[in-house]
Design an enzyme around this catalytic site. Structure first.
Site, PDB file in Angstrom:
ATOM      1  N   HIS A   1      12.052  -5.737 -18.692  1.00 26.87           N
ATOM      2  CA  HIS A   1      11.877  -4.285 -18.040  1.00 26.87           C
ATOM      3  C   HIS A   1      13.055  -3.621 -17.544  1.00 26.87           C
ATOM      4  CE1 HIS A   1       9.740  -0.812 -16.369  1.00 26.87           C
ATOM      5  NE2 HIS A   1       9.909  -1.151 -15.392  1.00 26.87           N
TER       6      HIS A   1
ATOM      7  N   ILE B   1       2.709   3.110  -5.296  1.00 26.17           N
ATOM      8  CA  ILE B   1       1.747   2.719  -6.484  1.00 26.17           C
ATOM      9  C   ILE B   1       0.311   2.172  -5.598  1.00 26.17           C
ATOM     10  CG2 ILE B   1       1.705   1.076  -8.244  1.00 26.17           C
ATOM     11  CD1 ILE B   1       4.669   1.012  -8.437  1.00 26.17           C
TER      12      ILE B   1
ATOM     13  N   ARG C   1       5.150   4.767 -21.987  1.00 24.37           N
ATOM     14  CA  ARG C   1       6.312   5.912 -22.205  1.00 24.37           C
ATOM     15  C   ARG C   1       6.556   6.321 -23.954  1.00 24.37           C
ATOM     16  NH1 ARG C   1       9.251   3.392 -17.001  1.00 24.37           N
ATOM     17  NH2 ARG C   1       8.402   4.904 -15.580  1.00 24.37           N
TER      18      ARG C   1
ATOM     19  N   GLY D   1       0.818  -1.082  -0.150  1.00 24.65           N
ATOM     20  CA  GLY D   1      -0.070   0.086  -0.052  1.00 24.65           C
ATOM     21  C   GLY D   1       0.833   1.470   0.170  1.00 24.65           C
TER      22      GLY D   1
ATOM     23  N   ARG E   1      13.618   1.887  -6.349  1.00 22.01           N
ATOM     24  CA  ARG E   1      14.918   2.048  -6.585  1.00 22.01           C
ATOM     25  C   ARG E   1      15.016   3.555  -5.991  1.00 22.01           C
ATOM     26  NH1 ARG E   1      16.628   2.396 -12.745  1.00 22.01           N
ATOM     27  NH2 ARG E   1      14.392   2.554 -13.267  1.00 22.01           N
TER      28      ARG E   1
HETATM   29  P1  A3D Z   1       6.609   1.883  -2.048  1.00 20.33           P
HETATM   30  O1  A3D Z   1       6.023   3.043  -1.876  1.00 20.33           O
HETATM   31  O2  A3D Z   1       7.961   1.710  -1.095  1.00 20.33           O
HETATM   32  O3  A3D Z   1       5.582   0.681  -1.597  1.00 20.33           O
HETATM   33  C1  A3D Z   1       6.079  -0.678  -1.327  1.00 20.33           C
HETATM   34  C2  A3D Z   1       5.146  -1.057  -0.111  1.00 20.33           C
HETATM   35  O4  A3D Z   1       5.225  -2.461  -0.023  1.00 20.33           O
HETATM   36  C3  A3D Z   1       5.580  -0.459   1.262  1.00 20.33           C
HETATM   37  O5  A3D Z   1       4.190   0.054   1.713  1.00 20.33           O
HETATM   38  C4  A3D Z   1       5.841  -1.578   1.940  1.00 20.33           C
HETATM   39  O6  A3D Z   1       5.642  -1.514   3.460  1.00 20.33           O
HETATM   40  C5  A3D Z   1       5.199  -2.886   1.286  1.00 20.33           C
HETATM   41  N1  A3D Z   1       5.610  -4.084   1.766  1.00 20.33           N
HETATM   42  C6  A3D Z   1       6.840  -4.377   1.805  1.00 20.33           C
HETATM   43  N2  A3D Z   1       7.079  -5.783   2.145  1.00 20.33           N
HETATM   44  C7  A3D Z   1       5.817  -6.155   2.067  1.00 20.33           C
HETATM   45  C8  A3D Z   1       5.556  -7.574   2.271  1.00 20.33           C
HETATM   46  N3  A3D Z   1       6.091  -8.666   2.479  1.00 20.33           N
HETATM   47  N4  A3D Z   1       4.141  -7.791   2.279  1.00 20.33           N
HETATM   48  C9  A3D Z   1       3.221  -6.699   1.871  1.00 20.33           C
HETATM   49  N5  A3D Z   1       3.572  -5.536   1.756  1.00 20.33           N
HETATM   50  C10 A3D Z   1       5.095  -5.330   1.813  1.00 20.33           C
HETATM   51  O7  A3D Z   1       7.125   1.288  -3.389  1.00 20.33           O
HETATM   52  P2  A3D Z   1       6.167   1.754  -4.910  1.00 20.33           P
HETATM   53  O8  A3D Z   1       4.958   1.450  -4.693  1.00 20.33           O
HETATM   54  O9  A3D Z   1       6.914   3.003  -5.154  1.00 20.33           O
HETATM   55  O10 A3D Z   1       7.026   0.631  -6.036  1.00 20.33           O
HETATM   56  C11 A3D Z   1       6.822  -0.882  -5.497  1.00 20.33           C
HETATM   57  C12 A3D Z   1       7.516  -1.607  -6.485  1.00 20.33           C
HETATM   58  O11 A3D Z   1       7.043  -1.431  -7.809  1.00 20.33           O
HETATM   59  C13 A3D Z   1       9.004  -1.565  -6.461  1.00 20.33           C
HETATM   60  O12 A3D Z   1       9.612  -2.844  -6.372  1.00 20.33           O
HETATM   61  C14 A3D Z   1       9.222  -0.752  -7.813  1.00 20.33           C
HETATM   62  O13 A3D Z   1      10.472  -1.110  -8.215  1.00 20.33           O
HETATM   63  C15 A3D Z   1       8.261  -1.367  -8.429  1.00 20.33           C
HETATM   64  N6  A3D Z   1       8.032  -0.555  -9.819  1.00 20.33           N
HETATM   65  C16 A3D Z   1       7.679  -1.384 -10.969  1.00 20.33           C
HETATM   66  C17 A3D Z   1       7.274  -0.627 -12.099  1.00 20.33           C
HETATM   67  C18 A3D Z   1       7.090  -1.498 -13.425  1.00 20.33           C
HETATM   68  O14 A3D Z   1       6.983  -1.060 -14.310  1.00 20.33           O
HETATM   69  C19 A3D Z   1       7.073  -2.918 -13.235  1.00 20.33           C
HETATM   70  C20 A3D Z   1       7.381   0.679 -12.202  1.00 20.33           C
HETATM   71  C21 A3D Z   1       7.560   1.542 -10.900  1.00 20.33           C
HETATM   72  C22 A3D Z   1       7.832   0.836  -9.898  1.00 20.33           C
END
Ligand code: A3D
Length: 310
Positions: free
Chosen positions: A177, A13, A153, A10, A84
């Site tokens: 990706h 994203i 993009r 949560g 990242r």
């Molecule tokens: P972020 O805002 O850090 O959110 C990730 C969430 O995951 C945090 O709230 C954490 O507490 C939660 N989390 C961690 N461990 C667990 C677990 N074991 N079970 C349940 N929840 C957990 O990150 P974000 O939302 O910005 O990005 C999330 C992921 O998407 C990252 O790995 C990014 O690299 C990836 N991402 C992928 C794309 C693609 O196009 C594939 C694009 C952008 C980001």
């Protein structure tokens, strides 16, 4: 009965996903995060419930850290994991995110074994591979979201360069990706006009290069964390096609079993998304240069998957 959408993670994203899914009345929403973040997940859910009177949506939105609450989900969208920071590659996230994806896969396997699962966690092609291995779900039930974003993009950058509506740009991006991904300008059209007829090679090269490095461009601007609006919307487009049986053809990391000469790996290819999940992989007749680029990106994905030791 309303559909049920589980969002595992949560964070940046996950919260945007929840907001869009609510606004579009896609179903009831459960945001699951780790116990440390259970209260923020509950808080975000409540905040969204309190926004509903202005936007006029009906949806039950809740936060939890208990996998029991995702039971009966039609779709599970996984963003759990670290994003990242400036200077990092997606592969730098492997060690930490492989543990998270393994936990999540076990939770989903035990509590939502029939849900269509969309993985976003990076490094994407390897994390969706691990998720599939751990759950053992049928291949139509598991997809990695990356190509839909990479294609968005590519289309956005072309629209900016050409000064035309992004709506009229049709094209796709294949492959892993990362910087080795394979945008396909040869097959791109602008309102039915071949891209090559209206753009010179320098413009095309510039857009291809920017697309390949688009995630890094955003990470550099943010300093900490990665893109979230456009990844969330890309996941929504796929989720909607599944939940509403729209049968859209989108790029996504699907398990290839012979398609494009690839066997046993998830990589970005055009997929038909229906109520069956990944109903079909569509094969493009690639030219020799495109085949060579797909081979290069495949080697990179294989290397990352090998590091997962699974
Ligand atoms: P972020 O805002 O850090 O959110 C990730 C969430 O995951 C945090 O709230 C954490 O507490 C939660 N989390 C961690 N461990 C667990 C677990 N074991 N079970 C349940 N929840 C957990 O990150 P974000 O939302 O910005 O990005 C999330 C992921 O998407 C990252 O790995 C990014 O690299 C990836 N991402 C992928 C794309 C693609 O196009 C594939 C694009 C952008 C980001």
């Amino acid at each position: 009965m309303r559909k049920k959408i589980a969002l595992i993670g949560g964070g940046q994203i996950g919260q945007i996903l929840a907001m869009i899914a609510a606004q579009k009345e896609m179903g009831d929403i459960v945001i699951l995060d780790i116990p440390d973040y259970e209260n923020p997940a509950k808080g975000k859910a409540l905040d969204l419930m309190e926004m509903a009177p202005h936007v006029n949506y009906d949806a039950n939105i809740s936060g939890t850290s208990d996998y029991k609450d995702i039971e009966g989900s039609d779709i599970v969208i996984i963003t759990a994991g670290k994003p990242r920071e400036a200077g990092m590659t997606r592969e730098d996230l492997l060690d930490i995110n492989i543990k998270i994806i393994t936990d999540v896969a076990n939770g989903v396997k035990n509590h939502a074994p029939n849900a269509f699962c969309l993985v976003l966690t990076n490094p994407l092609d390897a994390m969706v591979y691990v998720f599939h291995k751990v759950t053992g779900f049928p291949k139509n039930q598991v997809l990695g979201m990356a190509g839909t974003l990479d294609t968005a993009r590519f289309r956005s950058f072309l629209a900016m360069e050409l000064g035309v509506s992004v709506v009229d740009i049709a094209g796709t991006v294949l492959g892993g990706h990362g910087p080795t991904m394979v945008p396909l300008p040869r097959l791109t059209t602008v309102g039915g006009v071949p891209l090559a007829d209206i753009a010179d090679q320098a413009l095309i090269d510039r857009v291809v290069d920017r697309t390949r490095n688009a995630g890094t461009e955003i990470v550099k601007l943010f300093g900490k964390g990665s893109a979230f609006f456009s990844p969330a919307w890309s996941a929504i487009v796929i989720a909607e096609s599944y939940l509403k049986d729209k049968r859209r053809v989108l790029s996504g990391a699907a398990l290839c079993e012979g398609e494009y000469g690839i066997n046993g790996y998830f990589i970005g290819v055009p997929v038909l998304i229906s109520a069956k999940g990944v109903e079909k992989i569509l094969e493009i007749s690639l030219n020799d240069d495109e085949k060579a680029m797909l081979q290069t990106t495949m080697e990179k994905v294989k290397q990352t998957v090998a590091e997962c030791n699974i």
